[in-house]
Design an enzyme around this catalytic site. Structure first.
Site, PDB file in Angstrom:
ATOM      1  N   ASP A 275       0.839  -1.201   0.000  1.00 17.14           N
ATOM      2  CA  ASP A 275       0.000   0.000   0.000  1.00 17.14           C
ATOM      3  C   ASP A 275       0.871   1.247   0.000  1.00 17.14           C
ATOM      4  O   ASP A 275       1.365   1.677   1.037  1.00 17.14           O
ATOM      5  CB  ASP A 275      -0.922  -0.016   1.231  1.00 17.14           C
ATOM      6  N   LYS A 282       1.494   7.981   0.310  1.00 16.50           N
ATOM      7  CA  LYS A 282       1.874   8.053   1.717  1.00 16.50           C
ATOM      8  C   LYS A 282       3.241   8.701   1.846  1.00 16.50           C
ATOM      9  O   LYS A 282       4.079   8.547   0.963  1.00 16.50           O
ATOM     10  CB  LYS A 282       1.990   6.636   2.304  1.00 16.50           C
ATOM     11  N   ASP A 352      -5.732   6.358  -0.729  1.00 17.98           N
ATOM     12  CA  ASP A 352      -5.091   5.591   0.340  1.00 17.98           C
ATOM     13  C   ASP A 352      -6.129   4.863   1.211  1.00 17.98           C
ATOM     14  O   ASP A 352      -5.769   3.995   2.002  1.00 17.98           O
ATOM     15  CB  ASP A 352      -4.227   6.526   1.199  1.00 17.98           C
ATOM     16  N   GLU A 354      -7.986   2.445   0.474  1.00 25.69           N
ATOM     17  CA  GLU A 354      -8.227   1.460  -0.588  1.00 25.69           C
ATOM     18  C   GLU A 354      -8.745   0.127  -0.048  1.00 25.69           C
ATOM     19  O   GLU A 354      -9.428  -0.600  -0.770  1.00 25.69           O
ATOM     20  CB  GLU A 354      -6.923   1.231  -1.382  1.00 25.69           C
ATOM     21  N   ARG A 356     -11.034  -0.643   2.083  1.00 25.15           N
ATOM     22  CA  ARG A 356     -12.492  -0.738   2.094  1.00 25.15           C
ATOM     23  C   ARG A 356     -13.056  -0.956   0.691  1.00 25.15           C
ATOM     24  O   ARG A 356     -14.126  -1.532   0.540  1.00 25.15           O
ATOM     25  CB  ARG A 356     -13.078   0.512   2.772  1.00 25.15           C
TER      26      ARG A 356
END
Ligand code: BES
Ligand code: ZN
Ligand code: ZN
Length: 504
Positions: A275, A282, A352, A354, A356
């Site tokens: 991620d 991030k 970010d 993502e 869900r």
């Protein structure tokens, strides 16, 4: 590997690099200690006093022991004092077992004899005690050292452990050990997948691993790739994966119980193999450990592996949406609106958030096609959960009291700790959108990012009893617990296995 032997011989009669005793706080001098005193150390009682060893929690005392020509070691581990009721918390025993492995590693003990403490000290059955011993000793001796080339820098993995137990308890303990070994193998498998670098564990690589497990355990598996997901209308999974050149996967594994009327449990796990945040990139410090973002998927696949072996009387469906969240010229953009498998739409305000999105498709797919009696999902979903609960409890959310209770019970028994968060409708408006059905991030006014993420997911489970576990804090780098170390914990595997085995 730990090799266990069970004996009803006295610990003093056995040869070993180290003999281990568990002692409760302010312990009385038992028959075993008197034997030790006779054989090795006439002044043991005095020595305990001198070293101020009282058996407090976390305490340990290691000493040399000489008898005729034999030199070995004695290790005393503190269990602390009773807390709830009149019993000592089993978790004290787990952590003492962790300390045992740490000391054995440091001192290069290979043959170890253990005088098992009485199960009554913890108020648990013998079999359960045996299960904890095998689970925790194996978990504690896990190391992710695949990429360490210098042998001298590696920790030992192999121990021969002899457990001294009463003759009458042999059978129950042996049964517990067997179960515990199976659970620990699954926990450590999950940890290994999580610890693998993201380039070495891509969505399809994890899907292939799941296929191998399914083949070995003779259970059904289905894997959809990105193209198939798109055809099926899984806009969430596709939106997350499309920025990456690698394919995504939706893994579905099915274990069928013998009994035709058996209830069905569905386990769903977030599997973002890396991620980066996507275009809502991030900062680098937050990205450092984001290979851990598939910990939910690892937990459900590993639990499935153990369960297909332990064969509970419930059907299990395990669903793991797997994808990489990367920025690129083809990535989902903030402002994009996506349509999920169940037809609902969401505005992606932040790429970010993502997890869900991929869980949304997985949840509605499993509910529609399998009509399970309960769904439990595990996801490293929100950084907010880390702030709310830290690394020791995962966040539990749900509205079905019966299922919440069952998960809580499985948590208490297994040692994977959960904390129930307020899942109140007051938080529901946080994910309103003006341009789509819902927004993928909560409005700032509501804060509570863990709960608002839970409410996002709730849109994808109609009326099946459902519990959501946010494991962002508990999956990786948990400090101070002796049977973990830096890296993955395998959180959730023990809990899911327990939940399925004791489902009624
Ligand atoms: N994978 C992260 C959550 C996470 C953070 C897991 C730290 C483990 C450790 C998740 O996809 C994420 O980035 N969530 C965002 C949501 C926000 C944009 C609404 C977060 O928590 O910041
Ligand atoms: Zn994210
Ligand atoms: Zn994530």
């Amino acid at each position: 590997m730990i090799t266990f032997t069970i004996t009803s011989k006295k610990i003093g009669e056995l040869q070993a690099d180290c003999s281990v005793f568990f002692l409760e706080q302010d312990f009385a001098f038992s028959k075993d200690l008197i034997d030790v005193q006779k054989k090795y150390f006439p002044n043991l009682k005095h020595f305990f006093k001198l070293k101020e060893f009282k058996g407090t929690q976390k305490s340990s005392l290691l000493m040399h022991a000489c008898h005729e020509k034999e030199i070995s070691h004695l290790l005393f581990l503190g269990l602390g004092k009773p807390s709830k009721g009149k019993k000592i918390d089993v978790e004290n025993f787990r952590r003492a077992l962790g300390v045992l492995i740490r000391i054995a590693e440091k001192n290069k003990f290979k043959n170890i004899t253990i005088k098992l403490p009485a199960a009554s000290l913890f108020g648990v059955p013998q079999q359960y005690l045996g299960k904890q011993v095998a689970t925790i000793l194996n978990m504690a001796s896990y190391h992710f050292d695949t990429f360490i080339t210098q042998e001298s820098c590696k920790f030992p993995h192999d121990f021969d452990i002899t457990l001294c137990v009463a003759q009458k308890d042999k059978k129950a303990i042996t049964q517990g050990l067997k179960e515990g070994e199976c659970v620990a193998e699954a926990v450590n498998k999950a940890r290994y997948w999580i610890d693998l670098p993201p380039a070495d564990l891509t969505p399809m690589q994890l899907a292939d691993t799941a296929k191998k497990i399914a083949k070995k355990r003779d259970i059904k598996i289905t894997v959809f790739n990105e193209k198939k997901a798109e055809q099926l209308g899984m806009g969430g999974l596709v939106a997350v994966s499309k920025g990456s050149e690698r394919d995504c996967a939706l893994v579905i594994m099915e274990y069928k119980a013998k009994r035709k009327t058996a209830p069905t449990l569905a386990f769903v796990g977030k599997g973002v193999t890396f991620d980066s945040g996507g275009l809502s990139l991030k900062p680098s410090s937050a990205m450092e450990t984001m290979k851990e973002d598939m910990s939910g998927a690892a937990a459900v696949i590993a639990a499935m592996d153990a369960l297909a072996h332990l064969k509970p009387n419930v059907n299990i469906i395990c669903v793991a949406p797997l994808a990489e969240n990367l920025p690129s010229g083809n990535a989902t953009m903030p402002g994009d609106i996506i349509t999920f498998y169940n037809g609902k739409t969401a505005e992606v305000k932040n790429t970010d958030a993502e997890g869900r999105l991929i869980l949304a498709d997985a949840l509605s797919y499993v509910e529609k096609h399998y009509k399970p009696d309960a769904i439990v999902d595990l996801a490293t979903l929100t950084g907010a959960c880390l702030y709310a609960l830290g690394p020791f409890f995962c966040g539990m959310m749900g509205k079905h009291e019966g299922l919440l209770k069952k998960v809580q019970k499985a948590s208490d028994v297994s040692g994977d700790r959960v904390w129930n968060l307020p899942f109140h409708d007051d938080y529901k408006p946080a994910i309103k959108s003006t341009v789509a059905d819902i927004s993928n991030i909560g409005s700032k006014k509501y804060l509570a990012g863990t709960v608002t993420a839970g409410f996002f997911l709730k849109n994808f489970v109609k009326d099946t009893p459902w519990v959501h576990l946010d494991i962002a804090g508990t999956a990786f780098n948990v400090p101070d617990i002796s049977y973990f170390r830096d890296g993955a914990t395998g959180f959730g595997v023990r809990l899911l296995v327990e939940l399925a085995l004791n489902w009624s």
